[in-house]
Design an enzyme around this catalytic site. Structure first.
Site, mmCIF file in Angstrom:
data_model
loop_
_atom_site.group_PDB
_atom_site.id
_atom_site.type_symbol
_atom_site.label_atom_id
_atom_site.label_comp_id
_atom_site.label_asym_id
_atom_site.label_seq_id
_atom_site.Cartn_x
_atom_site.Cartn_y
_atom_site.Cartn_z
ATOM 1 N N HIS A 110 0.822 -1.212 0.000
ATOM 2 C CA HIS A 110 0.000 0.000 0.000
ATOM 3 C C HIS A 110 0.858 1.265 0.000
ATOM 4 O O HIS A 110 0.377 2.354 -0.300
ATOM 5 C CB HIS A 110 -0.925 -0.009 1.225
ATOM 6 C CG HIS A 110 -2.112 0.880 1.091
ATOM 7 N ND1 HIS A 110 -3.074 0.981 2.062
ATOM 8 C CD2 HIS A 110 -2.510 1.711 0.099
ATOM 9 C CE1 HIS A 110 -4.009 1.838 1.683
ATOM 10 N NE2 HIS A 110 -3.683 2.289 0.489
ATOM 11 N N ASP A 231 10.338 -19.955 7.244
ATOM 12 C CA ASP A 231 9.603 -18.699 7.432
ATOM 13 C C ASP A 231 8.141 -18.989 7.759
ATOM 14 O O ASP A 231 7.381 -19.435 6.898
ATOM 15 C CB ASP A 231 9.703 -17.853 6.160
ATOM 16 C CG ASP A 231 9.148 -16.453 6.348
ATOM 17 O OD1 ASP A 231 8.475 -16.204 7.373
ATOM 18 O OD2 ASP A 231 9.372 -15.602 5.467
ATOM 19 N N ASP A 274 8.925 -11.222 1.483
ATOM 20 C CA ASP A 274 10.301 -11.345 0.981
ATOM 21 C C ASP A 274 10.740 -10.055 0.293
ATOM 22 O O ASP A 274 11.920 -9.697 0.317
ATOM 23 C CB ASP A 274 10.419 -12.478 -0.046
ATOM 24 C CG ASP A 274 10.221 -13.856 0.552
ATOM 25 O OD1 ASP A 274 10.388 -14.003 1.772
ATOM 26 O OD2 ASP A 274 9.880 -14.779 -0.210
ATOM 27 N N ASP A 289 19.064 -11.821 -3.514
ATOM 28 C CA ASP A 289 18.799 -11.258 -2.196
ATOM 29 C C ASP A 289 18.014 -9.959 -2.364
ATOM 30 O O ASP A 289 18.396 -9.100 -3.157
ATOM 31 C CB ASP A 289 20.139 -10.971 -1.501
ATOM 32 C CG ASP A 289 19.982 -10.566 -0.050
ATOM 33 O OD1 ASP A 289 19.107 -9.734 0.251
ATOM 34 O OD2 ASP A 289 20.742 -11.081 0.790
#
Length: 306
Positions: A110, A231, A274, A289
């Protein structure tokens, strides 16, 4: 004897090549991210600047600064409409631009439309707007919740969580999940795009104008969902991704919806968290990365004179 000499030669080669390889991978120039104007980071829904020493942009700002960038992290309501968030961001941008002249806005989720609001109402303050995993055409997840029987419960729980995040991070803002959700629906996004059309694609999955009113536009996003078994947030995003059916998405935003301005790439193997190096840097080992992606973009802005 010859075999022994070969072994010694190989050992020497390895001993030399390891430091050489280390030098190669760490040879990024110290001014690699030294942009003309500072980079201003704008968080997304349920976002914050920092909580208990953990940044929303986990390690990103520090990495950019390490290679020469001036970086500011802003805080706006975790939950509210795009315009309300934009109005909260405006005085922060004005204060930074008063020192540097302009800013490079980078918004996640957002935060992308929130940054676009500043470009719409105060283009004189903005050198570039970059969105990362932003639902410019809305999200099926918001469409599914907004106006549904579950909306009232979601609003109560969401506002409570948003208020807690705001309290711990010292934001001082009221929270409004319903307004936030509407802004991220297909209908709410279409309304905002009519208000701020610059950079928006005119086709279903194309690029938008790369520049308007002296401002450059960029975007990137992901299409990964379950990217790291360690995760725990992957499970949540795996659930929300069901709202997309068979369409590519990052768990909350569809591939084509993340398009804005010049599309750097729309299918990194990254999920929605991520993209900002969360949670705690746990991302796919088989993708670039996220911090490197931000550094590369800062260098892109630098080379563009921004």
């Amino acid at each position: 004897m010859k075999s022994w000499i070969k072994v010694m030669a190989l050992a020497c080669a390895v001993a030399w090549s390891a430091p050489a390889a280390a030098w190669w991978w760490n040879s990024t120039p110290s001014n690699y991210t030294d942009t003309r104007y500072p980079i201003v980071l704008v968080h997304g829904m349920f976002g914050f600047d920092s909580i208990a020493g953990v940044d929303y942009w986990y390690g990103v700002a520090e990495d950019l600064r390490k290679y020469g960038a001036d970086v500011y992290t802003t805080q706006v309501p975790a939950l509210d409409s795009t315009i309300a968030r934009g109005e909260a961001l405006l005085p922060q941008v004005q204060a930074i631009a008063a020192v540097y002249g302009k800013v490079n806005l980078v918004g996640h989720s957002h935060g992308g439309p929130t940054a676009r609001y500043i470009a719409r109402v105060r283009p004189d303050l903005v050198a570039s707007v970059t969105s990362v995993g932003s639902p410019h055409k809305g999200s099926p997840v918001a469409d599914l919740i907004y106006g549904s029987p579950a909306e009232s419960l979601a609003a109560s729980l969401g506002n409570a969580l948003g208020g807690l995040i705001d309290l711990i991070s010292g934001g001082g803002y009221s929270q409004d999940l319903r307004s936030s959700l509407y802004s991220l629906t297909s209908e709410g996004s279409a309304e905002f795009n009519n208000f701020a059309p610059a950079g928006m694609p005119t086709t279903s999955c194309g690029e938008g104008a790369h520049a308007a009113n002296g401002i450059r536009f960029y975007s990137w996003g992901g299409t990964g969902v379950l990217t790291n078994i360690l995760d725990p947030s992957d499970a949540l995003l795996g659930t929300t991704s069901l709202a997309f059916g068979f369409s590519q998405n990052d768990g909350l935003v569809g591939r084509c919806s993340n398009h804005f301005g010049k599309v750097i790439r729309d299918n990194y193997f990254m999920n929605h968290l991520d993209e900002v190096n969360q949670a705690l840097g746990l991302h796919s080992l088989f993708e670039t990365d996220p911090k490197t992606v931000f550094k590369q973009h800062a260098n892109r802005l630098k080379n563009a004179g921004l």
